[in-house]
Scaffold this motif. Structure first.
Motif, PDB file in Angstrom:
ATOM      1  N   LYS A  51      -1.102 -20.352 -19.817  1.00 34.29           N
ATOM      2  CA  LYS A  51      -0.703 -19.055 -19.276  1.00 34.29           C
ATOM      3  C   LYS A  51      -1.962 -18.217 -19.064  1.00 34.29           C
ATOM      4  O   LYS A  51      -2.905 -18.298 -19.839  1.00 34.29           O
ATOM      5  CB  LYS A  51       0.222 -18.383 -20.291  1.00 34.29           C
ATOM      6  N   VAL A  52      -1.930 -17.393 -18.017  1.00 34.87           N
ATOM      7  CA  VAL A  52      -2.982 -16.408 -17.803  1.00 34.87           C
ATOM      8  C   VAL A  52      -2.337 -15.032 -17.932  1.00 34.87           C
ATOM      9  O   VAL A  52      -1.261 -14.794 -17.385  1.00 34.87           O
ATOM     10  CB  VAL A  52      -3.633 -16.552 -16.408  1.00 34.87           C
ATOM     11  N   VAL A  53      -2.983 -14.155 -18.685  1.00 42.74           N
ATOM     12  CA  VAL A  53      -2.495 -12.778 -18.800  1.00 42.74           C
ATOM     13  C   VAL A  53      -3.622 -11.857 -18.348  1.00 42.74           C
ATOM     14  O   VAL A  53      -4.717 -11.892 -18.906  1.00 42.74           O
ATOM     15  CB  VAL A  53      -2.088 -12.432 -20.252  1.00 42.74           C
ATOM     16  N   VAL A  54      -3.350 -11.053 -17.334  1.00 41.93           N
ATOM     17  CA  VAL A  54      -4.354 -10.115 -16.852  1.00 41.93           C
ATOM     18  C   VAL A  54      -4.057  -8.753 -17.445  1.00 41.93           C
ATOM     19  O   VAL A  54      -2.901  -8.302 -17.407  1.00 41.93           O
ATOM     20  CB  VAL A  54      -4.345 -10.028 -15.305  1.00 41.93           C
ATOM     21  N   VAL A  55      -5.077  -8.113 -18.022  1.00 41.69           N
ATOM     22  CA  VAL A  55      -4.895  -6.753 -18.551  1.00 41.69           C
ATOM     23  C   VAL A  55      -5.912  -5.819 -17.903  1.00 41.69           C
ATOM     24  O   VAL A  55      -7.074  -6.184 -17.710  1.00 41.69           O
ATOM     25  CB  VAL A  55      -5.039  -6.685 -20.100  1.00 41.69           C
ATOM     26  N   ALA A  56      -5.473  -4.628 -17.544  1.00 41.81           N
ATOM     27  CA  ALA A  56      -6.352  -3.666 -16.879  1.00 41.81           C
ATOM     28  C   ALA A  56      -5.621  -2.334 -16.742  1.00 41.81           C
ATOM     29  O   ALA A  56      -4.428  -2.241 -17.050  1.00 41.81           O
ATOM     30  CB  ALA A  56      -6.748  -4.179 -15.489  1.00 41.81           C
ATOM     31  N   CYS A  57      -6.338  -1.323 -16.262  1.00 39.78           N
ATOM     32  CA  CYS A  57      -5.749   0.000 -16.022  1.00 39.78           C
ATOM     33  C   CYS A  57      -6.033   0.436 -14.581  1.00 39.78           C
ATOM     34  O   CYS A  57      -7.053   0.058 -14.001  1.00 39.78           O
ATOM     35  CB  CYS A  57      -6.397   1.059 -16.923  1.00 39.78           C
ATOM     36  N   GLY A  58      -5.170   1.259 -14.057  1.00 36.37           N
ATOM     37  CA  GLY A  58      -5.423   1.943 -12.775  1.00 36.37           C
ATOM     38  C   GLY A  58      -5.666   0.986 -11.628  1.00 36.37           C
ATOM     39  O   GLY A  58      -4.925   0.015 -11.413  1.00 36.37           O
ATOM     40  N   THR A  98      -3.976 -19.488 -24.161  1.00 31.33           N
ATOM     41  CA  THR A  98      -3.783 -18.372 -23.234  1.00 31.33           C
ATOM     42  C   THR A  98      -5.152 -17.892 -22.775  1.00 31.33           C
ATOM     43  O   THR A  98      -6.041 -17.666 -23.598  1.00 31.33           O
ATOM     44  CB  THR A  98      -3.070 -17.188 -23.937  1.00 31.33           C
ATOM     45  N   LEU A  99      -5.302 -17.767 -21.467  1.00 31.22           N
ATOM     46  CA  LEU A  99      -6.519 -17.162 -20.934  1.00 31.22           C
ATOM     47  C   LEU A  99      -6.187 -15.723 -20.563  1.00 31.22           C
ATOM     48  O   LEU A  99      -5.314 -15.470 -19.727  1.00 31.22           O
ATOM     49  CB  LEU A  99      -7.006 -17.927 -19.690  1.00 31.22           C
ATOM     50  N   VAL A 100      -6.862 -14.781 -21.221  1.00 29.46           N
ATOM     51  CA  VAL A 100      -6.668 -13.369 -20.897  1.00 29.46           C
ATOM     52  C   VAL A 100      -7.814 -12.925 -20.002  1.00 29.46           C
ATOM     53  O   VAL A 100      -8.979 -13.184 -20.300  1.00 29.46           O
ATOM     54  CB  VAL A 100      -6.599 -12.517 -22.186  1.00 29.46           C
ATOM     55  N   VAL A 101      -7.480 -12.313 -18.891  1.00 27.48           N
ATOM     56  CA  VAL A 101      -8.507 -11.802 -17.978  1.00 27.48           C
ATOM     57  C   VAL A 101      -8.463 -10.286 -18.059  1.00 27.48           C
ATOM     58  O   VAL A 101      -7.439  -9.668 -17.742  1.00 27.48           O
ATOM     59  CB  VAL A 101      -8.259 -12.286 -16.524  1.00 27.48           C
ATOM     60  N   ALA A 102      -9.554  -9.685 -18.525  1.00 27.34           N
ATOM     61  CA  ALA A 102      -9.626  -8.225 -18.653  1.00 27.34           C
ATOM     62  C   ALA A 102     -10.489  -7.699 -17.507  1.00 27.34           C
ATOM     63  O   ALA A 102     -11.657  -8.070 -17.398  1.00 27.34           O
ATOM     64  CB  ALA A 102     -10.245  -7.846 -19.996  1.00 27.34           C
ATOM     65  N   ILE A 103      -9.910  -6.866 -16.659  1.00 27.24           N
ATOM     66  CA  ILE A 103     -10.663  -6.371 -15.494  1.00 27.24           C
ATOM     67  C   ILE A 103     -11.041  -4.913 -15.728  1.00 27.24           C
ATOM     68  O   ILE A 103     -10.180  -4.080 -16.022  1.00 27.24           O
ATOM     69  CB  ILE A 103      -9.830  -6.475 -14.195  1.00 27.24           C
ATOM     70  N   SER A 104     -12.333  -4.616 -15.574  1.00 25.90           N
ATOM     71  CA  SER A 104     -12.784  -3.230 -15.758  1.00 25.90           C
ATOM     72  C   SER A 104     -14.101  -2.994 -15.032  1.00 25.90           C
ATOM     73  O   SER A 104     -15.066  -3.719 -15.243  1.00 25.90           O
ATOM     74  CB  SER A 104     -12.964  -2.935 -17.249  1.00 25.90           C
ATOM     75  N   GLN A 105     -14.127  -1.986 -14.210  1.00 28.56           N
ATOM     76  CA  GLN A 105     -15.369  -1.614 -13.532  1.00 28.56           C
ATOM     77  C   GLN A 105     -16.400  -1.169 -14.544  1.00 28.56           C
ATOM     78  O   GLN A 105     -17.512  -1.676 -14.600  1.00 28.56           O
ATOM     79  CB  GLN A 105     -15.080  -0.495 -12.510  1.00 28.56           C
ATOM     80  N   SER A 106     -16.020  -0.191 -15.375  1.00 33.16           N
ATOM     81  CA  SER A 106     -16.981   0.437 -16.291  1.00 33.16           C
ATOM     82  C   SER A 106     -17.294  -0.451 -17.493  1.00 33.16           C
ATOM     83  O   SER A 106     -18.374  -0.363 -18.070  1.00 33.16           O
ATOM     84  CB  SER A 106     -16.407   1.759 -16.805  1.00 33.16           C
ATOM     85  N   GLY A 107     -16.309  -1.258 -17.888  1.00 29.83           N
ATOM     86  CA  GLY A 107     -16.473  -2.046 -19.113  1.00 29.83           C
ATOM     87  C   GLY A 107     -16.291  -1.221 -20.371  1.00 29.83           C
ATOM     88  O   GLY A 107     -16.549  -1.703 -21.479  1.00 29.83           O
ATOM     89  N   GLU A 108     -15.839   0.023 -20.216  1.00 31.15           N
ATOM     90  CA  GLU A 108     -15.715   0.910 -21.373  1.00 31.15           C
ATOM     91  C   GLU A 108     -14.314   1.478 -21.546  1.00 31.15           C
ATOM     92  O   GLU A 108     -14.091   2.298 -22.438  1.00 31.15           O
ATOM     93  CB  GLU A 108     -16.707   2.088 -21.264  1.00 31.15           C
TER      94      GLU A 108
END
Ligand code: F6R
Length: 369
Positions: A51-58, A98-108
């Motif tokens: 399974k892949v789970v992508v987590v991010a905001c906005g 599980t592969l979690v992909v965390a997407i973030s421009q700032s990394g913060e």
């Protein structure tokens, strides 16, 4: 530093062809295979993830929504996309496969960081897609694929979003390559098409004058709706988010298939509705369905702004305003279709006298909860 542009946002919109090209650079070998070894995802994770789970905001979450279509198509792995702020307080079912992909421009971004900590505690493998070298999210992840958008100064994300999409497509193809779910010829074809995107973006940017005119025209509207289907649905959400944050207008994005389940009741004479039309060469049925959605809302008086591929004549009779984007493969359409929506929001906000680089109440990176 704005290089003669009126705002950082306009500068960053214009930089998108380069940002996309830079994010592709060095990631494809001579023989057309993907080389993402730099990301250091363990080979068994690529091969054996269930399974892949992508987590991010906005905006990064919208990139994740688009990633789902690409991951399902190329990697054939189930994929969930989660708002980091929801995921971290739930009890998600994760393990070492599980592969979690965390997407973030700032990394913060605090919520995204907490979500990845939550995932790692349960043994999941975390791959960060990030634009900021050495920031917290990549430091705390197992692996990282950097986007090369360069510094993004304007609060509203533009070029970082396009490069997040590129990174997501690369990850989907890389998974497909490692798992054997996509053959070499298809990977090479997809990579060739990605390499053409910077040119397509240049052409898109060169035809934005009517979009700016339209934005000036609509500056006193109270609401704008956005509709899309398939990968055009997250594009609609992104168009609406840009308009909210920059123009301080009520804007909402809907999946066009949901119209009849409620949102069509909002349509009244003069309401601007932006519709992202899928390529007719992709899923024909999907395309035709959205064309009939456009007819339905127009019959109720909506002022239709139709974003459609060059050469798609079927939409012409129903478009009060027609915005053309170059033909690209259906999965890649968000890369070109997002641009007019960015330009639209930026011009509309400017028309209302807003500061597009520093919208009220917003910060570039949200390091609080
Ligand atoms: C919208 C925008 C925000 C960010 C979000 C996540 O234009 O910029 O919605 O996308 O705050 O930020 P990052 O990507 O830094 O985690």
């Amino acid at each position: 530093e704005k290089d003669g542009y009126a705002s950082f946002m306009l500068k960053e919109i214009a930089e998108q062809p380069r940002a996309v090209a830079d994010t592709l650079l060095g990631r494809v070998a001579e023989d057309g295979t993907l080389r993402l070894d730099e990301a250091r995802v363990r080979p068994e994770v690529l091969r054996e993830a269930r399974k892949v789970v992508v987590v991010a905001c906005g905006t990064a979450f919208h990139a994740g929504l688009i990633a789902k279509y690409a991951i399902e198509h190329w990697a054939r792995v189930p994929c969930e996309v989660e708002l980091a702020s929801e995921f971290r307080y739930r009890d998600p079912i994760l393990d070492h496969r599980t592969l979690v992909v965390a997407i973030s421009q700032s990394g913060e971004t605090m919520d995204t960081l907490m979500a990845l900590r939550h995932a790692r505690e349960q043994g999941a493998h975390v791959l960060a897609i990030c634009n900021t070298n050495g920031s917290t999210i990549p430091r705390e992840s197992d692996a990282v694929l950097y986007t090369h958008a360069g510094p993004e100064v304007a609060v509203a994300s533009t070029k970082a979003f396009l490069t997040q999409l590129v990174a997501c497509y690369l990850v989907a193809l890389y998974l497909g390559q490692a798992r054997g779910s996509t053959d070499g010829a298809e990977i090479r074809a997809a990579v060739r098409e990605l390499a053409r995107v910077p040119d397509a973006l240049e052409r898109t940017l060169a035809t934005m004058e009517p979009v700016r005119d339209l934005a000036r025209d609509l500056a006193d509207k109270r609401t704008v709706l956005f509709l899309g289907r398939h990968v055009g649905y997250p594009v609609a959400l992104e168009g609406a988010l840009k308009l909210k944050e920059l123009a301080y207008m009520h804007a909402e994005g809907f999946a066009a298939g949901e119209l009849k389940h409620g949102p069509i009741a909002l349509v009244e004479p003069g309401l601007p509705v932006v519709v992202v039309v899928p390529s007719p060469s992709g899923h024909r049925l999907l395309h035709d369905k959205i064309v009939s959605n456009i007819q339905e809302i127009r019959a109720r008086g909506a002022r239709t702004v139709v974003v459609a591929e060059e050469g798609d004549e079927s939409v012409v009779p129903y478009a009060d305003h027609l915005v053309r984007v170059p033909a690209v493969p259906p999965l890649l359409q968000p890369l070109v279709a997002t641009v007019p929506l960015q330009v639209f929001a930026c011009a509309l906000a400017t028309g209302r006298g807003n500061d597009v680089d520093q919208p009220r109440n917003l910060a570039k990176s949200v390091t609080v909860e």
